[in-house]
Design a protein around this motif. Structure first.
Motif, PDB file in Angstrom:
ATOM      1  N   GLY A  41      48.174  44.708  50.638  1.00  0.00           N
ATOM      2  CA  GLY A  41      47.597  43.391  51.167  1.00  0.00           C
ATOM      3  C   GLY A  41      47.699  42.083  50.359  1.00  0.00           C
ATOM      4  N   ARG A  42      47.951  42.463  49.087  1.00  0.00           N
ATOM      5  CA  ARG A  42      47.708  41.359  47.938  1.00  0.00           C
ATOM      6  C   ARG A  42      48.995  40.911  47.281  1.00  0.00           C
ATOM      7  NH1 ARG A  42      42.223  41.759  44.641  1.00  0.00           N
ATOM      8  NH2 ARG A  42      42.942  39.602  44.449  1.00  0.00           N
ATOM      9  N   GLU A  43      49.130  39.646  47.114  1.00  0.00           N
ATOM     10  CA  GLU A  43      50.123  39.317  46.242  1.00  0.00           C
ATOM     11  C   GLU A  43      50.366  39.882  44.804  1.00  0.00           C
ATOM     12  OE1 GLU A  43      50.704  34.606  47.937  1.00  0.00           O
ATOM     13  OE2 GLU A  43      50.483  35.148  45.960  1.00  0.00           O
ATOM     14  N   ARG A  44      51.532  39.970  44.151  1.00  0.00           N
ATOM     15  CA  ARG A  44      51.906  40.645  43.150  1.00  0.00           C
ATOM     16  C   ARG A  44      51.051  39.465  42.161  1.00  0.00           C
ATOM     17  NH1 ARG A  44      57.586  40.652  41.175  1.00  0.00           N
ATOM     18  NH2 ARG A  44      57.487  38.485  40.811  1.00  0.00           N
ATOM     19  N   GLU A  45      50.574  40.410  40.905  1.00  0.00           N
ATOM     20  CA  GLU A  45      49.686  39.728  39.707  1.00  0.00           C
ATOM     21  C   GLU A  45      50.149  40.000  38.619  1.00  0.00           C
ATOM     22  OE1 GLU A  45      45.775  41.142  39.691  1.00  0.00           O
ATOM     23  OE2 GLU A  45      45.121  39.478  38.218  1.00  0.00           O
ATOM     24  N   GLY A  46      50.594  38.934  37.810  1.00  0.00           N
ATOM     25  CA  GLY A  46      50.954  39.173  36.384  1.00  0.00           C
ATOM     26  C   GLY A  46      49.558  39.542  35.321  1.00  0.00           C
ATOM     27  N   ILE A  47      49.273  40.585  34.885  1.00  0.00           N
ATOM     28  CA  ILE A  47      48.093  40.984  34.416  1.00  0.00           C
ATOM     29  C   ILE A  47      48.172  40.897  32.649  1.00  0.00           C
ATOM     30  CG2 ILE A  47      47.284  42.223  36.290  1.00  0.00           C
ATOM     31  CD1 ILE A  47      47.938  44.880  34.835  1.00  0.00           C
ATOM     32  N   SER A  48      49.409  41.026  32.172  1.00  0.00           N
ATOM     33  CA  SER A  48      49.520  41.430  30.849  1.00  0.00           C
ATOM     34  C   SER A  48      50.960  41.261  30.280  1.00  0.00           C
ATOM     35  CB  SER A  48      48.599  42.618  30.446  1.00  0.00           C
ATOM     36  OG  SER A  48      49.038  42.727  28.853  1.00  0.00           O
ATOM     37  N   TYR A  58      48.968  38.624  25.993  1.00  0.00           N
ATOM     38  CA  TYR A  58      48.286  38.046  27.057  1.00  0.00           C
ATOM     39  C   TYR A  58      47.634  38.987  27.847  1.00  0.00           C
ATOM     40  CZ  TYR A  58      47.937  35.755  31.480  1.00  0.00           C
ATOM     41  OH  TYR A  58      46.990  35.101  32.547  1.00  0.00           O
ATOM     42  N   TYR A  59      46.338  38.471  28.496  1.00  0.00           N
ATOM     43  CA  TYR A  59      45.769  39.214  29.457  1.00  0.00           C
ATOM     44  C   TYR A  59      45.009  38.272  30.491  1.00  0.00           C
ATOM     45  CZ  TYR A  59      45.934  42.900  25.869  1.00  0.00           C
ATOM     46  OH  TYR A  59      46.254  43.770  24.812  1.00  0.00           O
ATOM     47  N   ALA A  60      45.233  38.740  31.672  1.00  0.00           N
ATOM     48  CA  ALA A  60      44.644  38.002  32.870  1.00  0.00           C
ATOM     49  C   ALA A  60      43.035  38.146  32.672  1.00  0.00           C
ATOM     50  CB  ALA A  60      45.070  38.409  34.123  1.00  0.00           C
ATOM     51  N   ASP A  61      42.417  37.121  33.282  1.00  0.00           N
ATOM     52  CA  ASP A  61      40.954  37.504  33.227  1.00  0.00           C
ATOM     53  C   ASP A  61      40.621  38.482  33.919  1.00  0.00           C
ATOM     54  OD1 ASP A  61      39.990  33.831  33.727  1.00  0.00           O
ATOM     55  OD2 ASP A  61      40.698  35.010  31.830  1.00  0.00           O
ATOM     56  N   SER A  62      41.207  39.253  34.742  1.00  0.00           N
ATOM     57  CA  SER A  62      40.923  40.306  35.639  1.00  0.00           C
ATOM     58  C   SER A  62      40.860  41.459  34.940  1.00  0.00           C
ATOM     59  CB  SER A  62      41.904  40.400  36.934  1.00  0.00           C
ATOM     60  OG  SER A  62      43.234  40.489  36.492  1.00  0.00           O
ATOM     61  N   VAL A  63      41.570  41.402  33.754  1.00  0.00           N
ATOM     62  CA  VAL A  63      41.698  42.654  32.885  1.00  0.00           C
ATOM     63  C   VAL A  63      41.414  42.558  31.160  1.00  0.00           C
ATOM     64  CG1 VAL A  63      43.541  43.550  34.446  1.00  0.00           C
ATOM     65  CG2 VAL A  63      44.199  42.528  32.054  1.00  0.00           C
ATOM     66  N   LYS A  64      40.980  41.369  31.232  1.00  0.00           N
ATOM     67  CA  LYS A  64      40.739  41.004  29.915  1.00  0.00           C
ATOM     68  C   LYS A  64      39.489  41.586  29.144  1.00  0.00           C
ATOM     69  CE  LYS A  64      41.577  36.850  28.728  1.00  0.00           C
ATOM     70  NZ  LYS A  64      41.566  35.416  28.582  1.00  0.00           N
ATOM     71  N   ASN A  84      37.588  51.400  31.262  1.00  0.00           N
ATOM     72  CA  ASN A  84      36.476  50.872  32.442  1.00  0.00           C
ATOM     73  C   ASN A  84      37.372  50.574  33.765  1.00  0.00           C
ATOM     74  OD1 ASN A  84      34.205  50.190  33.537  1.00  0.00           O
ATOM     75  ND2 ASN A  84      34.163  48.245  32.349  1.00  0.00           N
ATOM     76  N   VAL A  85      38.113  51.264  34.217  1.00  0.00           N
ATOM     77  CA  VAL A  85      38.808  50.925  35.428  1.00  0.00           C
ATOM     78  C   VAL A  85      37.960  50.900  36.639  1.00  0.00           C
ATOM     79  CG1 VAL A  85      40.978  51.487  34.722  1.00  0.00           C
ATOM     80  CG2 VAL A  85      39.504  53.264  35.983  1.00  0.00           C
ATOM     81  N   GLN A  86      38.034  49.931  37.576  1.00  0.00           N
ATOM     82  CA  GLN A  86      37.358  49.664  38.707  1.00  0.00           C
ATOM     83  C   GLN A  86      38.073  49.906  39.934  1.00  0.00           C
ATOM     84  OE1 GLN A  86      33.994  49.307  38.310  1.00  0.00           O
ATOM     85  NE2 GLN A  86      34.282  49.759  36.014  1.00  0.00           N
ATOM     86  N   PRO A  87      37.540  50.253  41.290  1.00  0.00           N
ATOM     87  CA  PRO A  87      38.380  49.970  42.353  1.00  0.00           C
ATOM     88  C   PRO A  87      39.067  49.052  42.551  1.00  0.00           C
ATOM     89  CG  PRO A  87      36.098  50.763  42.735  1.00  0.00           C
ATOM     90  CD  PRO A  87      36.066  50.223  41.444  1.00  0.00           C
ATOM     91  N   GLU A  88      38.934  47.795  42.083  1.00  0.00           N
ATOM     92  CA  GLU A  88      39.554  46.773  42.386  1.00  0.00           C
ATOM     93  C   GLU A  88      41.018  46.804  41.307  1.00  0.00           C
ATOM     94  OE1 GLU A  88      36.427  46.641  41.832  1.00  0.00           O
ATOM     95  OE2 GLU A  88      36.052  45.071  40.138  1.00  0.00           O
ATOM     96  N   ASP A  89      41.080  47.538  40.431  1.00  0.00           N
ATOM     97  CA  ASP A  89      42.299  47.968  39.636  1.00  0.00           C
ATOM     98  C   ASP A  89      43.206  48.671  40.527  1.00  0.00           C
ATOM     99  OD1 ASP A  89      40.229  48.093  36.844  1.00  0.00           O
ATOM    100  OD2 ASP A  89      41.417  46.494  37.399  1.00  0.00           O
ATOM    101  N   THR A  90      42.944  49.158  41.598  1.00  0.00           N
ATOM    102  CA  THR A  90      43.975  50.042  42.481  1.00  0.00           C
ATOM    103  C   THR A  90      45.085  49.103  42.676  1.00  0.00           C
ATOM    104  OG1 THR A  90      42.186  51.581  43.293  1.00  0.00           O
ATOM    105  CG2 THR A  90      44.033  51.355  44.631  1.00  0.00           C
ATOM    106  N   TYR A 104      49.944  31.508  30.223  1.00  0.00           N
ATOM    107  CA  TYR A 104      49.820  31.641  31.568  1.00  0.00           C
ATOM    108  C   TYR A 104      50.430  33.125  31.892  1.00  0.00           C
ATOM    109  CZ  TYR A 104      49.913  26.819  31.570  1.00  0.00           C
ATOM    110  OH  TYR A 104      49.238  25.291  31.448  1.00  0.00           O
ATOM    111  N   GLY A 105      50.791  33.937  31.074  1.00  0.00           N
ATOM    112  CA  GLY A 105      51.087  35.273  31.108  1.00  0.00           C
ATOM    113  C   GLY A 105      52.689  35.587  31.548  1.00  0.00           C
ATOM    114  N   PRO A 106      52.871  36.794  32.063  1.00  0.00           N
ATOM    115  CA  PRO A 106      54.142  37.105  32.149  1.00  0.00           C
ATOM    116  C   PRO A 106      55.097  36.332  33.444  1.00  0.00           C
ATOM    117  CG  PRO A 106      52.903  38.610  33.466  1.00  0.00           C
ATOM    118  CD  PRO A 106      52.014  37.922  32.608  1.00  0.00           C
ATOM    119  N   GLU A 107      56.423  35.920  32.834  1.00  0.00           N
ATOM    120  CA  GLU A 107      56.906  34.936  33.805  1.00  0.00           C
ATOM    121  C   GLU A 107      58.323  35.691  34.201  1.00  0.00           C
ATOM    122  OE1 GLU A 107      57.544  32.137  30.609  1.00  0.00           O
ATOM    123  OE2 GLU A 107      56.366  30.666  31.218  1.00  0.00           O
ATOM    124  N   ALA A 108      58.038  35.862  35.599  1.00  0.00           N
ATOM    125  CA  ALA A 108      59.224  36.653  36.401  1.00  0.00           C
ATOM    126  C   ALA A 108      59.882  35.648  36.887  1.00  0.00           C
ATOM    127  CB  ALA A 108      58.445  37.371  37.417  1.00  0.00           C
TER     128      ALA A 108
END
Length: 125
Positions: A41-48, A58-64, A84-90, A104-108
């Motif tokens: 249900g969420r958009e694709r996120e570039g995390i690293s 590069y690391y997104a704030d969500s995984v830094k 230290n994974v969390q449920p929101e990492d699913t 800005y992270g990975p550029e697709a």
């Protein structure tokens, strides 16, 4: 020319997991590698992402502070170590040979990028 992402599975909150992104029929170290994820249900996120020559990341704030991306040139593979994974990492995690913007992270945006099929990570008790 192929990328194979693997290493996903079920992990408990606070646990660790290492994903792999193995390249075949081309030399992965010649390219920057990006990691993306898409949760239900969420958009694709570039995390690293990691630069072609390795040391720049590069690391997104969500995984830094929790994820560490690296390469093994001999194994022709890139890895994110997830700590230290969390449920929101699913999510389904994908790797791809995309540009790595260190701000800005990975550029697709490159239509010639190679994408792996994704590996599912589920964080749950």
């Amino acid at each position: 020319v192929q990328l194979q992402a693997s290493g996903g599975g079920l992990v408990q909150p606070g646990g660790s997991l290492r994903l792999s992104c193995a390249a075949s029929e081309f030399t992965l170290s010649h390219y920057p590698v990006g990691w993306f994820r898409q949760a239900p249900g969420r958009e694709r996120e570039g995390i690293s992402c990691i630069s072609a020559d390795g040391p720049n990341t590069y690391y997104a704030d969500s995984v830094k502070g929790r994820f560490i991306i690296s390469r093994d040139k001999i194994k022709n593979t890139a890895y994110p170590q997830m700590n230290n994974v969390q449920p929101e990492d699913t999510a389904i995690y994908y790797c791809a040979t995309v540009g790595c913007n260190l701000k800005y992270g990975p550029e697709a945006v490159d239509p010639h990028s190679v994408w792996g099929h994704g590996t599912l990570v589920t964080v749950s008790t």
